[in-house]
Design an enzyme around this catalytic site. Sequence first.
Site, PDB file in Angstrom:
ATOM      1  N   GLU A 134      -6.398   8.621  -9.157  1.00  0.00           N
ATOM      2  CA  GLU A 134      -6.311   7.598 -10.217  1.00  0.00           C
ATOM      3  C   GLU A 134      -6.963   7.999 -11.536  1.00  0.00           C
ATOM      4  O   GLU A 134      -7.742   7.229 -12.108  1.00  0.00           O
ATOM      5  CB  GLU A 134      -6.900   6.270  -9.696  1.00  0.00           C
ATOM      6  CG  GLU A 134      -6.192   5.787  -8.440  1.00  0.00           C
ATOM      7  CD  GLU A 134      -6.818   4.530  -7.818  1.00  0.00           C
ATOM      8  OE1 GLU A 134      -7.748   3.964  -8.405  1.00  0.00           O
ATOM      9  OE2 GLU A 134      -6.363   4.130  -6.737  1.00  0.00           O
ATOM     10  N   ASN A 185      -3.392  12.020  -6.446  1.00  0.00           N
ATOM     11  CA  ASN A 185      -2.984  10.754  -5.831  1.00  0.00           C
ATOM     12  C   ASN A 185      -3.173   9.606  -6.825  1.00  0.00           C
ATOM     13  O   ASN A 185      -4.213   9.524  -7.485  1.00  0.00           O
ATOM     14  CB  ASN A 185      -3.878  10.516  -4.595  1.00  0.00           C
ATOM     15  CG  ASN A 185      -3.420   9.375  -3.716  1.00  0.00           C
ATOM     16  OD1 ASN A 185      -2.269   9.352  -3.263  1.00  0.00           O
ATOM     17  ND2 ASN A 185      -4.314   8.420  -3.450  1.00  0.00           N
ATOM     18  N   HIS A 219       1.212   0.866  -3.138  1.00  0.00           N
ATOM     19  CA  HIS A 219       0.736  -0.524  -3.025  1.00  0.00           C
ATOM     20  C   HIS A 219       1.750  -1.393  -3.767  1.00  0.00           C
ATOM     21  O   HIS A 219       1.594  -1.682  -4.945  1.00  0.00           O
ATOM     22  CB  HIS A 219      -0.665  -0.671  -3.632  1.00  0.00           C
ATOM     23  CG  HIS A 219      -1.714   0.053  -2.864  1.00  0.00           C
ATOM     24  ND1 HIS A 219      -2.032  -0.292  -1.569  1.00  0.00           N
ATOM     25  CD2 HIS A 219      -2.496   1.108  -3.183  1.00  0.00           C
ATOM     26  CE1 HIS A 219      -2.987   0.519  -1.133  1.00  0.00           C
ATOM     27  NE2 HIS A 219      -3.280   1.378  -2.080  1.00  0.00           N
ATOM     28  N   ASP A 250       1.703  -0.389   1.475  1.00  0.00           N
ATOM     29  CA  ASP A 250       1.687  -1.762   1.982  1.00  0.00           C
ATOM     30  C   ASP A 250       2.533  -2.614   1.036  1.00  0.00           C
ATOM     31  O   ASP A 250       2.603  -2.336  -0.154  1.00  0.00           O
ATOM     32  CB  ASP A 250       0.272  -2.341   2.187  1.00  0.00           C
ATOM     33  CG  ASP A 250      -0.704  -2.123   1.049  1.00  0.00           C
ATOM     34  OD1 ASP A 250      -0.268  -1.905  -0.100  1.00  0.00           O
ATOM     35  OD2 ASP A 250      -1.923  -2.195   1.295  1.00  0.00           O
TER      36      ASP A 250
HETATM   37  O1  9MR Z   1      -8.952  -0.260   0.920  1.00  0.00           O
HETATM   38  C1  9MR Z   1     -10.095   0.117   0.201  1.00  0.00           C
HETATM   39  C2  9MR Z   1     -11.089  -1.030   0.176  1.00  0.00           C
HETATM   40  O2  9MR Z   1     -11.597  -1.270   1.467  1.00  0.00           O
HETATM   41  C3  9MR Z   1     -12.214  -0.731  -0.797  1.00  0.00           C
HETATM   42  O3  9MR Z   1     -13.060  -1.866  -0.911  1.00  0.00           O
HETATM   43  C4  9MR Z   1     -11.633  -0.370  -2.152  1.00  0.00           C
HETATM   44  C5  9MR Z   1     -12.709  -0.066  -3.175  1.00  0.00           C
HETATM   45  O4  9MR Z   1     -12.147  -0.004  -4.435  1.00  0.00           O
HETATM   46  O5  9MR Z   1     -10.787   0.758  -2.008  1.00  0.00           O
HETATM   47  C6  9MR Z   1      -9.677   0.489  -1.221  1.00  0.00           C
HETATM   48  O6  9MR Z   1      -8.827   1.615  -1.138  1.00  0.00           O
HETATM   49  C7  9MR Z   1      -8.235   2.053  -2.374  1.00  0.00           C
HETATM   50  C8  9MR Z   1      -7.982   3.534  -2.262  1.00  0.00           C
HETATM   51  O7  9MR Z   1      -9.163   4.202  -1.918  1.00  0.00           O
HETATM   52  C9  9MR Z   1      -7.418   4.092  -3.544  1.00  0.00           C
HETATM   53  N1  9MR Z   1      -6.214   3.398  -3.940  1.00  0.00           N
HETATM   54  C10 9MR Z   1      -6.330   1.940  -3.971  1.00  0.00           C
HETATM   55  C11 9MR Z   1      -6.861   1.429  -2.637  1.00  0.00           C
HETATM   56  C12 9MR Z   1      -6.886  -0.093  -2.636  1.00  0.00           C
HETATM   57  O8  9MR Z   1      -7.777  -0.563  -3.592  1.00  0.00           O
END
Ligand code: 9MR
Length: 339
Positions: A134, A185, A219, A250
């Site tokens: 990101e 990613n 997402h 998802d």
């Molecule tokens: O699913 C993850 C969640 O449990 C965490 O709290 C969050 C923190 O920002 O990150 C989520 O996973 C992210 C992933 O690492 C990167 N892409 C977006 C995902 C959803 O936010």
Amino acid sequence: MPSLAQRYAPFLRVGAAVERSTLVTHADLLLTQVNSLVCENAMKWALIHPVPGEGEASYRFADADAIVDFAAEHGMRMRGHTLVWHQQVPEWVFRASGGGMASKAEVLGRMQRHIQALLSRYRGMVSCWDVVNEALSDGPQTWRADSGWYRTAGSDDDGDGIPDYIVRAFQYAREADPSARLFYNDYGIEAGAKRERAYALAKTLKERGLIDGVGIQGHWSIHAPDEGVVRSAIERFSSLGLAVEITELDLSVFGWGDISSFDTLPPALERVQASRYGALFRVFRELAEAGKLQAVTFWGIADDQTWLDNFPVKGRKDWPLLFDVMHRPKPAFWSVARW
Ligand code: 9MR
């Protein structure tokens, strides 16, 4: 019940994001349905390397180790997520030892040692890494500026058009484990300006031999994007000679900006979700057969555990996955498993 991992084995890998606890609570589904795992949180900097320093005492490997061991024990592939991200990274990474903002050299040094520590520990067990996650902006500018990495090490001193921290992260990862497949990613890179920014970044890194793949997070919702958009994006990244994976799939039942809520999943939405999943996986199968898509990883496995219960509305239930809160297959499962 059919196994997605087996159904899709001729085409691509099917994966899921897990916590250490999921290995117990969702063991049956994981063992039958997927052949690839990724840590939903356990390998992120704030969790695996919470305190300053480089000795073992500064790292907390236990949760990630447990997940990596589970994958190895059951013959599953392991993705590494993620080395350099603006979230879930402790503030000290960007602070000078004596206080104030750290210098670029200090930050890059910490980054290099962190990457070295993880890639050497998991060498041979984690075969691909989301090296940078990101880094692109959603707004008019190219690069995400609300990032400690960008603020401290984001200048482009070598004039290659890419913030230096990004190129360095890939260089350090290459050096640390030459056999690992290195990914960029991001979310939202399936369309528009952000897709072209990701393409340009991947192209430059590829020309320098620093990248092997692009991860399109996925997402999405049951309303968008259209599968044709997803198809074009996969084809575009694949045309660079890179591996392409859907890394965090998802499908929220809520469209972007929709703040309504339900106690249980309305059957009408469940049907739309099944048809959307079906349409996407038709594209995935076709592109995988053509060698343009290597894996699809779900961000979770069943609806009882999904980050979307707290995003974008805290505490609102969502049902984005193929298995319901009781771990039973949903209509969406059948539209993915049967063709
Ligand atoms: O699913 C993850 C969640 O449990 C965490 O709290 C969050 C923190 O920002 O990150 C989520 O996973 C992210 C992933 O690492 C990167 N892409 C977006 C995902 C959803 O936010």
